[in-house]
Write a protein that holds these residues in place. Structure first.
Motif, PDB file in Angstrom:
ATOM      1  N   GLU A 280       0.779  -1.236  -0.192  1.00 19.84           N
ATOM      2  CA  GLU A 280      -0.004  -0.102   0.047  1.00 19.84           C
ATOM      3  C   GLU A 280       0.993   1.348  -0.035  1.00 19.84           C
ATOM      4  OE1 GLU A 280      -3.533   1.963   2.434  1.00 19.84           O
ATOM      5  OE2 GLU A 280      -2.812  -0.006   3.194  1.00 19.84           O
ATOM      6  N   LEU A 281       1.781   1.200   0.999  1.00 22.10           N
ATOM      7  CA  LEU A 281       2.687   2.342   0.801  1.00 22.10           C
ATOM      8  C   LEU A 281       3.515   2.596  -0.519  1.00 22.10           C
ATOM      9  CD1 LEU A 281       3.789   2.710   4.643  1.00 22.10           C
ATOM     10  CD2 LEU A 281       2.289   4.140   3.610  1.00 22.10           C
ATOM     11  N   TYR A 282       4.043   1.305  -0.736  1.00 22.11           N
ATOM     12  CA  TYR A 282       4.780   1.358  -1.913  1.00 22.11           C
ATOM     13  C   TYR A 282       4.173   2.122  -3.162  1.00 22.11           C
ATOM     14  CZ  TYR A 282       8.226  -0.409  -5.442  1.00 22.11           C
ATOM     15  OH  TYR A 282       9.149  -0.278  -6.433  1.00 22.11           O
ATOM     16  N   GLU A 283       2.857   1.632  -3.355  1.00 25.51           N
ATOM     17  CA  GLU A 283       2.188   2.148  -4.485  1.00 25.51           C
ATOM     18  C   GLU A 283       1.938   3.577  -4.511  1.00 25.51           C
ATOM     19  OE1 GLU A 283       1.821   0.882  -7.437  1.00 25.51           O
ATOM     20  OE2 GLU A 283       1.751  -1.217  -6.980  1.00 25.51           O
ATOM     21  N   GLN A 284       1.635   4.122  -3.287  1.00 29.12           N
ATOM     22  CA  GLN A 284       1.459   5.468  -2.816  1.00 29.12           C
ATOM     23  C   GLN A 284       2.806   6.362  -3.039  1.00 29.12           C
ATOM     24  OE1 GLN A 284       0.059   5.533   1.194  1.00 29.12           O
ATOM     25  NE2 GLN A 284      -1.966   4.933   0.531  1.00 29.12           N
ATOM     26  N   LYS A 285       3.689   5.925  -2.695  1.00 31.46           N
ATOM     27  CA  LYS A 285       5.315   6.358  -2.894  1.00 31.46           C
ATOM     28  C   LYS A 285       5.386   6.667  -4.431  1.00 31.46           C
ATOM     29  CE  LYS A 285       9.367   6.693  -0.350  1.00 31.46           C
ATOM     30  NZ  LYS A 285      10.606   7.040  -1.172  1.00 31.46           N
ATOM     31  N   PHE A 286       5.150   5.186  -4.895  1.00 37.16           N
ATOM     32  CA  PHE A 286       5.512   5.423  -6.610  1.00 37.16           C
ATOM     33  C   PHE A 286       4.793   6.329  -7.343  1.00 37.16           C
ATOM     34  CE2 PHE A 286       4.833   3.480 -10.790  1.00 37.16           C
ATOM     35  CZ  PHE A 286       6.215   3.026 -10.994  1.00 37.16           C
ATOM     36  N   GLU A 287       3.492   6.519  -6.922  1.00 36.32           N
ATOM     37  CA  GLU A 287       2.948   7.409  -7.569  1.00 36.32           C
ATOM     38  C   GLU A 287       3.052   8.823  -7.419  1.00 36.32           C
ATOM     39  OE1 GLU A 287      -2.370   8.749  -7.884  1.00 36.32           O
ATOM     40  OE2 GLU A 287      -1.566   7.166  -6.719  1.00 36.32           O
ATOM     41  N   TYR A 288       3.473   9.152  -6.265  1.00 33.02           N
ATOM     42  CA  TYR A 288       3.933  10.537  -6.134  1.00 33.02           C
ATOM     43  C   TYR A 288       5.352  10.829  -6.634  1.00 33.02           C
ATOM     44  CZ  TYR A 288       0.266  11.506  -2.534  1.00 33.02           C
ATOM     45  OH  TYR A 288      -0.956  11.959  -1.877  1.00 33.02           O
ATOM     46  N   GLU A 289       6.194   9.839  -6.638  1.00 29.64           N
ATOM     47  CA  GLU A 289       7.576   9.988  -7.065  1.00 29.64           C
ATOM     48  C   GLU A 289       8.010   9.542  -8.672  1.00 29.64           C
ATOM     49  OE1 GLU A 289      10.355   8.477  -4.381  1.00 29.64           O
ATOM     50  OE2 GLU A 289       9.519   9.373  -2.464  1.00 29.64           O
ATOM     51  N   ILE A 290       7.186   8.730  -9.236  1.00 29.24           N
ATOM     52  CA  ILE A 290       7.770   8.448 -10.540  1.00 29.24           C
ATOM     53  C   ILE A 290       6.810   8.988 -11.276  1.00 29.24           C
ATOM     54  CG2 ILE A 290       7.830   6.295 -11.974  1.00 29.24           C
ATOM     55  CD1 ILE A 290       9.911   6.549  -9.610  1.00 29.24           C
ATOM     56  N   GLN A 291       5.459   9.052 -11.032  1.00 28.54           N
ATOM     57  CA  GLN A 291       4.597   9.939 -12.075  1.00 28.54           C
ATOM     58  C   GLN A 291       4.732   9.464 -13.752  1.00 28.54           C
ATOM     59  OE1 GLN A 291       6.323  13.583 -10.128  1.00 28.54           O
ATOM     60  NE2 GLN A 291       4.268  14.253 -10.632  1.00 28.54           N
ATOM     61  N   ILE A 292       4.542   8.222 -13.987  1.00 27.79           N
ATOM     62  CA  ILE A 292       4.263   7.985 -15.142  1.00 27.79           C
ATOM     63  C   ILE A 292       3.285   7.288 -15.691  1.00 27.79           C
ATOM     64  CG2 ILE A 292       6.835   7.332 -15.414  1.00 27.79           C
ATOM     65  CD1 ILE A 292       6.316   4.350 -14.925  1.00 27.79           C
ATOM     66  N   LYS A 468       9.604  23.592 -12.348  1.00 33.70           N
ATOM     67  CA  LYS A 468      10.212  22.332 -13.062  1.00 33.70           C
ATOM     68  C   LYS A 468      11.707  22.039 -12.651  1.00 33.70           C
ATOM     69  CE  LYS A 468       7.053  22.439 -17.049  1.00 33.70           C
ATOM     70  NZ  LYS A 468       6.253  23.504 -16.813  1.00 33.70           N
ATOM     71  N   SER A 469      12.179  23.382 -12.207  1.00 27.07           N
ATOM     72  CA  SER A 469      13.659  22.897 -11.926  1.00 27.07           C
ATOM     73  C   SER A 469      13.786  22.533 -10.454  1.00 27.07           C
ATOM     74  CB  SER A 469      14.561  24.174 -12.057  1.00 27.07           C
ATOM     75  OG  SER A 469      14.715  24.519 -13.356  1.00 27.07           O
ATOM     76  N   ILE A 470      12.995  23.028  -9.605  1.00 30.56           N
ATOM     77  CA  ILE A 470      13.243  22.681  -8.114  1.00 30.56           C
ATOM     78  C   ILE A 470      12.225  21.403  -7.731  1.00 30.56           C
ATOM     79  CG2 ILE A 470      13.952  25.041  -7.466  1.00 30.56           C
ATOM     80  CD1 ILE A 470      11.140  25.568  -6.034  1.00 30.56           C
ATOM     81  N   LEU A 471      11.169  21.279  -8.191  1.00 31.43           N
ATOM     82  CA  LEU A 471      10.282  20.155  -8.069  1.00 31.43           C
ATOM     83  C   LEU A 471      10.479  19.170  -9.194  1.00 31.43           C
ATOM     84  CD1 LEU A 471       6.996  22.245  -7.078  1.00 31.43           C
ATOM     85  CD2 LEU A 471       8.922  21.575  -5.717  1.00 31.43           C
ATOM     86  N   GLY A 472      11.802  18.681  -9.247  1.00 29.21           N
ATOM     87  CA  GLY A 472      11.876  17.888 -10.041  1.00 29.21           C
ATOM     88  C   GLY A 472      11.578  16.562 -10.138  1.00 29.21           C
ATOM     89  N   ASN A 473      11.587  15.688 -11.016  1.00 27.06           N
ATOM     90  CA  ASN A 473      10.825  14.355 -11.344  1.00 27.06           C
ATOM     91  C   ASN A 473      12.292  13.466 -11.090  1.00 27.06           C
ATOM     92  OD1 ASN A 473       9.848  12.175 -13.477  1.00 27.06           O
ATOM     93  ND2 ASN A 473       8.745  12.115 -11.457  1.00 27.06           N
ATOM     94  N   GLY A 474      12.515  12.652 -10.363  1.00 30.25           N
ATOM     95  CA  GLY A 474      13.681  11.533 -10.387  1.00 30.25           C
ATOM     96  C   GLY A 474      13.766  10.714 -11.590  1.00 30.25           C
ATOM     97  N   ALA A 475      12.443  10.381 -12.060  1.00 26.71           N
ATOM     98  CA  ALA A 475      12.418   9.180 -13.167  1.00 26.71           C
ATOM     99  C   ALA A 475      12.571  10.206 -14.526  1.00 26.71           C
ATOM    100  CB  ALA A 475      10.876   8.691 -13.178  1.00 26.71           C
ATOM    101  N   MET A 476      12.571  11.198 -14.627  1.00 29.14           N
ATOM    102  CA  MET A 476      13.002  11.952 -15.815  1.00 29.14           C
ATOM    103  C   MET A 476      14.545  12.042 -15.659  1.00 29.14           C
ATOM    104  SD  MET A 476      14.227  15.146 -16.689  1.00 29.14           S
ATOM    105  CE  MET A 476      14.445  15.722 -18.325  1.00 29.14           C
ATOM    106  N   VAL A 477      14.823  12.628 -14.574  1.00 26.89           N
ATOM    107  CA  VAL A 477      16.568  12.931 -14.494  1.00 26.89           C
ATOM    108  C   VAL A 477      17.141  11.355 -14.796  1.00 26.89           C
ATOM    109  CG1 VAL A 477      18.310  13.357 -12.766  1.00 26.89           C
ATOM    110  CG2 VAL A 477      16.117  14.911 -12.963  1.00 26.89           C
TER     111      VAL A 477
END
Length: 616
Positions: A280-292, A468-477
């Motif tokens: 449950e926490l994993y999927e929530q964290k994934f949605e917030y951080e990966i955003q794909i 877009k610079s400071i609220l960066g997406n780790g999956a893009m980087v």
């Protein structure tokens, strides 16, 4: 990049570390977000009915600027990482009152931005708004649901911003030392709050916290004292600085002792908090951080299928290379064994532990020359890249990483951190050197430096959107860094050597296995033995690399999926643009347009690129 980007997100406190990540233009125009204004302007919430498109636009711009200004007051450590030094003398105290402030900030701004009519905004601002909303929701979730501030003692470490203040020449030394001294005052209260906040820690995070805070002591050691002695501060200022420095060292040492005591107690009882966070926490964290646009489980299943495809490609190349390297020997029937033997033979070609860092430095100009020759991307050679040994307070997580300056101090050094392999035992060093052999070292340097993290983060600093610079997406980087590995080889880097391609597939297999490993550890609960089988037997990794990755996968959640998630999305976007543009598709133009949007999630970049095509 790992980025520390990160360029590098844990609790509200850790957010100031992780979002600075992986750590973004010289722009002919001005940024829309004027966050470095000396004071924030009070902005009334606008409603759709009472605002024209123009006033809605102005309201969004003003609210964004106000939010960012408040953000730096609330997260001064993160601000320093972004190059915003106006708050560098401040240090947040991670207590209950502070966390309440963070929650109030997130809820208030979320309510204000909810009043913006998205239909009145252009595509760039709509995407900024989506990033802001995700950030504010994530901030509240981190504090109220994930709550790693209660169980991850590695989140509490003051050293990195102090090191930046001391070593970044954004102001004269005397001014920086005064800032350093002011900030020092709060270090004892910081660690006191950390001890009072922590409840039952998880074991890997506890061990890392001890290691990195022991490294943190060096930031407050001889170098700081030498700079103080050579400064123009008055004797009274120097004495006060020295007193505060000693108090800070004492506070850090007491925190280390506290953690060591907790570790001994919990080791005896084995009553640690489980580092696995569950589905449950994993999927929530994934949605917030990966955003794909897919779930963690869906990406995991996609990675399982990709692993089999890569084994097919590697088997074909291993069969081609077998007669060259084993002319008098029949290949084994088991394909994993055959691939492994060829890879092991190629891995014998590597640097020594004394020359590893020098070999990394030596390859950077070669990569620059290739990118220019093939006209793949415009490079900004005025931005310094410094290869250095990973500072002690950052060790224990990865072999290599990038620390890049933020959008407020674009001219500062980017640091390419390399673990001190020369200090390792011969056995451990030999295993790592085989892993990062002469082939994989080239892929590593593409990923971390040219045209990977270093290049991408310079472009991000040129984005007209500060959001877009400071609220960066780790999956893009991370995805960009992985994408460039394939792109460079496709362009002819290495002269299409089957050896280099086989090693590249091994590297890409690592990216895929990162996703599988992360999901299976955090959700399915596999143990170390199963994880090592996945990495060593199925992924052909050297044992030292695999042991390090096991440790990293117990210290973080979701981040290891960002490489594959971002790479797959970027590659799909490139193919989509090729199809849409046909003969007009230009690879260099695609790269530069893609990078112009800063660290936005790939689906956001896709929406913006498609919108521009439709306008044309």
């Amino acid at each position: 990049m790992k980025i520390t980007l990160p360029t590098m997100a844990m609790s509200a406190l850790a957010l100031s570390l992780s979002l600075a990540g992986c750590d973004r233009t010289e722009n002919d125009g001005t940024r829309k977000d004027t966050a470095q204004a000396e004071s924030a302007t009070e902005v009334p919430a606008a409603t759709t009915g009472e605002a024209t498109n123009g006033s809605q636009q102005q309201s969004f711009d003003a609210q964004s600027a106000q939010m960012i200004e408040e953000l730096w007051q609330l997260f001064p450590s993160w601000a320093v990482r972004e190059g915003y030094y106006a708050v560098a003398d401040q240090l947040q105290i991670p207590n209950d009152a502070y966390r309440e402030q963070v929650l109030e900030f997130a809820r208030r701004h979320r309510e204000q931005f909810a009043n913006i009519d998205t239909e009145t905004l252009d595509a760039n601002d709509r995407s900024d708004l989506a990033l802001i909303q995700n950030f504010l929701n994530r901030l509240e979730w981190q504090l109220t649901e994930f709550q790693s501030h209660l169980w991850n003692p590695a989140e509490y470490n003051v050293s990195h911003p102090f090191a930046l203040i001391l070593n970044t020449e954004y102001a004269p030394l005397d001014e920086r030392l005064r800032t350093f001294s002011e900030r020092l005052q709060k270090v004892p209260a910081y660690y006191d709050a950390a001890e009072k906040t922590l409840q039952k820690p998880a074991s890997p995070q506890l061990i890392l916290a001890i290691q990195q805070n022991e490294g943190a002591l060096k930031v407050f050691g001889e170098e700081a004292e030498e700079k103080l002695a050579s400064s123009g501060l008055s004797e009274e200022e120097k004495q006060l600085f020295q007193e505060r420095l000693e108090n800070a060292r004492k506070a850090i040492q007491e925190y280390i002792t506290y953690l060591q005591t907790r570790h001994a107690e919990l080791e005896e009882s084995q009553d640690y908090k489980d580092f696995r966070i569950g589905e449950e926490l994993y999927e929530q964290k994934f949605e917030y951080e990966i955003q794909i646009g897919m779930t963690g489980k869906e990406l995991y299943e996609k990675a399982l299928a990709e692993k089999d495809k890569l084994h097919d490609k590697m088997e074909e190349l291993a069969g081609e290379l077998w007669p060259k390297y084993f002319p008098d020997q029949q290949p084994p029937e088991d394909r994993l064994e055959k691939i492994g033997q060829v890879l092991e033979k190629l891995s014998e070609h590597h640097a020594t532990k004394e020359t590893f860092k020098a070999e990394v430095e030596k390859q950077i100009p070669e990569l620059v020359a290739f990118v220019k020759e093939k006209d793949l991307l415009t490079l900004d050679e005025d931005k310094p890249l410094v290869v250095r040994t990973t500072p002690p307070y950052m060790r224990g997580f990865s072999v290599a990483s990038i620390n890049a300056p933020g959008p407020y101090d674009k001219g500062a050094n980017t640091y390419y951190n390399v673990m001190p392999i020369e200090e390792f035992s011969d056995d451990r060093a030999d295993s790592l050197l085989k892993e990062y052999n002469k082939y994989l070292m080239q892929i590593l340097n593409i990923h971390e430096a040219i045209p990977g993290h270093y290049t991408q983060l310079i472009y991000a600093n040129k984005s007209p959107s500060l959001i877009k610079s400071i609220l960066g997406n780790g999956a893009m980087v991370e995805g960009w860094a992985v994408y460039t590995e394939q792109m460079m080889l496709e362009a002819g880097y290495g002269d299409f050597s089957p050896e280099l391609w086989l090693m590249y597939y091994k590297w890409r297999l690592r990216v895929v296995i990162n996703t599988i490993l992360d999901y299976e550890i955090q959700v399915k609960g596999i143990d170390e033995q199963r994880a090592l089988d996945l990495m060593v037997r199925q992924g052909f990794q050297q044992k030292a690399e695999a042991m390090g990755k096991w440790r990293r996968a117990t210290l973080s959640q979701v981040q290891l999926t960002s490489y594959y998630a971002g790479y797959a999305d970027i590659l799909a976007l490139r193919e989509e643009m090729k199809e849409k543009l046909g003969d007009d598709f230009d690879l260099k133009a695609f790269h530069e347009k893609f990078l112009s949007y800063g660290n936005a999630p790939v689906p956001v970049i896709r929406e913006l690129m498609v919108a521009e095509l439709q306008e044309d």
